[in-house]
Every structure is written in C-alpha cells, then in structure tokens.
Design a protein around this motif. Structure first.
Motif, PDB file in Angstrom:
ATOM      1  N   UNK A  17       0.859  -1.175   0.000  1.00  0.00           N
ATOM      2  CA  UNK A  17       0.000   0.000   0.000  1.00  0.00           C
ATOM      3  C   UNK A  17       0.902   1.233   0.000  1.00  0.00           C
ATOM      4  N   UNK A  18       1.019   1.881  -1.142  1.00  0.00           N
ATOM      5  CA  UNK A  18       1.898   3.045  -1.269  1.00  0.00           C
ATOM      6  C   UNK A  18       1.244   4.249  -0.604  1.00  0.00           C
ATOM      7  N   UNK A  19       1.971   4.873   0.310  1.00  0.00           N
ATOM      8  CA  UNK A  19       1.466   6.038   1.031  1.00  0.00           C
ATOM      9  C   UNK A  19       2.025   7.343   0.473  1.00  0.00           C
ATOM     10  N   UNK A  20       3.261   7.298  -0.034  1.00  0.00           N
ATOM     11  CA  UNK A  20       3.901   8.487  -0.592  1.00  0.00           C
ATOM     12  C   UNK A  20       4.891   8.056  -1.665  1.00  0.00           C
ATOM     13  N   UNK A  21       5.091   8.906  -2.655  1.00  0.00           N
ATOM     14  CA  UNK A  21       5.982   8.557  -3.754  1.00  0.00           C
ATOM     15  C   UNK A  21       6.718   9.793  -4.257  1.00  0.00           C
ATOM     16  N   UNK A  22       7.735   9.567  -5.085  1.00  0.00           N
ATOM     17  CA  UNK A  22       8.503  10.663  -5.679  1.00  0.00           C
ATOM     18  C   UNK A  22       8.996  10.233  -7.049  1.00  0.00           C
ATOM     19  N   UNK A  23       9.165  11.208  -7.922  1.00  0.00           N
ATOM     20  CA  UNK A  23       9.585  10.949  -9.299  1.00  0.00           C
ATOM     21  C   UNK A  23      11.105  10.972  -9.417  1.00  0.00           C
ATOM     22  N   UNK A  24      11.663   9.890  -9.954  1.00  0.00           N
ATOM     23  CA  UNK A  24      13.109   9.801 -10.168  1.00  0.00           C
ATOM     24  C   UNK A  24      13.505  10.541 -11.442  1.00  0.00           C
ATOM     25  N   UNK A  25      14.556  11.360 -11.351  1.00  0.00           N
ATOM     26  CA  UNK A  25      15.044  12.042 -12.546  1.00  0.00           C
ATOM     27  C   UNK A  25      15.943  11.116 -13.365  1.00  0.00           C
ATOM     28  N   UNK A  26      16.457  10.055 -12.735  1.00  0.00           N
ATOM     29  CA  UNK A  26      17.296   9.092 -13.448  1.00  0.00           C
ATOM     30  C   UNK A  26      16.463   8.064 -14.214  1.00  0.00           C
ATOM     31  N   UNK A  27      15.483   7.483 -13.526  1.00  0.00           N
ATOM     32  CA  UNK A  27      14.705   6.388 -14.099  1.00  0.00           C
ATOM     33  C   UNK A  27      13.440   6.883 -14.790  1.00  0.00           C
ATOM     34  N   UNK A  28      13.042   8.141 -14.465  1.00  0.00           N
ATOM     35  CA  UNK A  28      11.834   8.742 -15.071  1.00  0.00           C
ATOM     36  C   UNK A  28      10.571   7.988 -14.679  1.00  0.00           C
ATOM     37  N   UNK A  29      10.551   7.470 -13.452  1.00  0.00           N
ATOM     38  CA  UNK A  29       9.368   6.798 -12.922  1.00  0.00           C
ATOM     39  C   UNK A  29       9.179   7.216 -11.470  1.00  0.00           C
ATOM     40  N   UNK A  30       7.944   7.061 -10.986  1.00  0.00           N
ATOM     41  CA  UNK A  30       7.669   7.332  -9.581  1.00  0.00           C
ATOM     42  C   UNK A  30       7.976   6.085  -8.748  1.00  0.00           C
ATOM     43  N   UNK A  31       8.612   6.301  -7.599  1.00  0.00           N
ATOM     44  CA  UNK A  31       8.959   5.215  -6.691  1.00  0.00           C
ATOM     45  C   UNK A  31       8.334   5.463  -5.322  1.00  0.00           C
ATOM     46  N   UNK A  32       7.876   4.400  -4.667  1.00  0.00           N
ATOM     47  CA  UNK A  32       7.339   4.561  -3.312  1.00  0.00           C
ATOM     48  C   UNK A  32       8.420   5.088  -2.365  1.00  0.00           C
ATOM     49  N   UNK A  33       8.065   6.106  -1.599  1.00  0.00           N
ATOM     50  CA  UNK A  33       8.947   6.627  -0.561  1.00  0.00           C
ATOM     51  C   UNK A  33       8.503   6.162   0.824  1.00  0.00           C
ATOM     52  N   UNK A  34       7.233   5.745   0.916  1.00  0.00           N
ATOM     53  CA  UNK A  34       6.690   5.198   2.156  1.00  0.00           C
ATOM     54  C   UNK A  34       5.561   4.242   1.775  1.00  0.00           C
ATOM     55  N   UNK A  35       5.556   3.061   2.383  1.00  0.00           N
ATOM     56  CA  UNK A  35       4.513   2.101   2.052  1.00  0.00           C
ATOM     57  C   UNK A  35       4.280   1.121   3.199  1.00  0.00           C
ATOM     58  N   UNK A  36       3.166   0.423   3.127  1.00  0.00           N
ATOM     59  CA  UNK A  36       2.825  -0.602   4.105  1.00  0.00           C
ATOM     60  C   UNK A  36       2.770  -1.968   3.438  1.00  0.00           C
ATOM     61  N   UNK A  37       3.191  -2.977   4.182  1.00  0.00           N
ATOM     62  CA  UNK A  37       3.091  -4.357   3.718  1.00  0.00           C
ATOM     63  C   UNK A  37       2.568  -5.203   4.867  1.00  0.00           C
ATOM     64  N   UNK A  38       1.592  -6.044   4.594  1.00  0.00           N
ATOM     65  CA  UNK A  38       1.011  -6.875   5.631  1.00  0.00           C
ATOM     66  C   UNK A  38       1.756  -8.203   5.716  1.00  0.00           C
ATOM     67  N   UNK A  39       2.087  -8.594   6.932  1.00  0.00           N
ATOM     68  CA  UNK A  39       2.718  -9.899   7.158  1.00  0.00           C
ATOM     69  C   UNK A  39       2.015 -10.543   8.350  1.00  0.00           C
TER      70      UNK A  39
END
Length: 204
Positions: free
Chosen positions: A103-125
């Motif tokens: 569950x992505x909570x926050x993201x940011x756009x990479x200037x190198x890869x030109x894609x958005x990456x999760x900066x904060x997320x949740x994972x259930x275990x």
C-alpha cells in the motif's frame, strides 16, 4: 547488517524468526532507509516480510538533491497532517516497482529512471504490518517536519495508538559534522564509546 558477501549465520535465522513471530502476533515494525538491504543472503525471506528489497542489479538512487514527495493516501492515519513536501535526501530506485502487494502512502519521481517510486509504504505480514520508508539518508532529512511527522504517525499507528492531528515537532536541528554533510553521530556518545573501547583494551 548482512551483505551478499557475508556468510549466512545462525544469528540471521534467529533474528528473522523473531521478526516473523513478532509480526505474526499482530505487532508492527518500521523499516528505515537502507534497512531494505539487510540480510541479503536471505533476500527471498526478507521480501516476504517487508514487501520490497534492495536489488543490486537496479540503479541505486538519484543524485543527492532536494525533491518533492507526493502523498498518495491522504486518508491514511500515517499521512495525517502531512502535505506534499520537499526534502533533501536520496531518492531510492534500487528496488522493484512490481512484486508483492504493498500500500503506497507516498511517492517521488526519479530524474534518473523517469518513474515514480514509493517513498513510504505498508506491507502486511501475518496479523501485523511493516511500514517502510526509504527516506532518511542522514540527519538533514530529519529537519523535515513532514518526514518526522510520518515517522511519528507510523510508530503510533503500528502500536495501535491514536495519531494526533497536529504535526510532529522537530526536536533538534542537524549540525554538519564532516565535509558539510550530515551524519547521525552525537559527539558525546562517540567519545563515550571510544573511552569504553580504550578501557577494554587496557583490561585485555
């Protein structure tokens, strides 16, 4: 810390087993910055726990710079009182965008890869949750009230505590220690550790 060049040890298995039991009981943990790269010799097992892991075959991170973090789940308690914000940090691109459900909570756009990456997320275990943020390279990042608020909110939410509406306070400013970069080192603690080591050498 355990890199791919280290030999597996019984301590690794014990540590991971304890984390798994802790999460299975319904509790939560916070994974911070490069902690997505721990226990590389147990990569598959760690991925099951935290959802994403450090991948050496992918670009590491953008140049150290200021970038904008966009809040994706504004209605989640961890994101309470957190607007989009800018932070001086490393933008990690060293983990796969596809994989286990997160569950992505926050993201940011990479200037190198030109894609958005999760900066904060949740994972259930099991019955528990893992909160991961790949922000937080050094103390400079902890000057961001928004980032500190996210960390506070995550700890409270994982602990089944009420998350306050007010943003968190930045309790101390970061001071440059080496070459105008910021490192999480408190001089008094470092001096005390040196004295402890010296005392041990004298006794040995």
């Amino acid at each position: 810390w355990n890199s791919k060049d280290d030999s597996p040890s019984l301590d690794d298995d014990l540590a991971l087993s304890n984390i798994e039991k802790f999460l299975d009981s319904g509790k939560g943990i916070v994974v911070y910055h490069l902690a997505i790269g721990v226990f590389e010799t147990h990569k598959d097992r760690v991925e099951k726990i935290i959802g994403r892991v450090y991948d050496r075959s992918l670009p590491g991170h953008d140049p150290f710079r200021e970038f904008e973090v966009k809040i994706v789940k504004r209605d989640h308690p961890i994101m309470k009182s957190v607007p989009d914000f800018k932070i001086l940090d490393e933008l990690y691109t060293c983990f796969a965008l596809e994989g286990r459900p997160i569950e992505v909570l926050a993201e940011a756009m990479s200037i190198n890869v030109k894609k958005s990456f999760p900066m904060a997320y949740l994972h259930k275990y099991g019955k528990g949750h893992v909160f991961t943020t790949v922000l937080g390279h050094d103390l400079q990042a902890l000057k961001s009230q928004e980032f500190v608020t996210i960390l506070r909110n995550a700890v409270l939410w994982l602990g089944h505590k009420q998350v306050p509406a007010a943003p968190a306070k930045v309790v101390s400013s970061a001071r440059p220690i080496i070459d105008e970069r910021y490192y999480p080192v408190v001089q008094e603690e470092l001096d005390a550790r040196i004295r402890q080591i010296e005392q041990g050498l004298k006794q040995g």
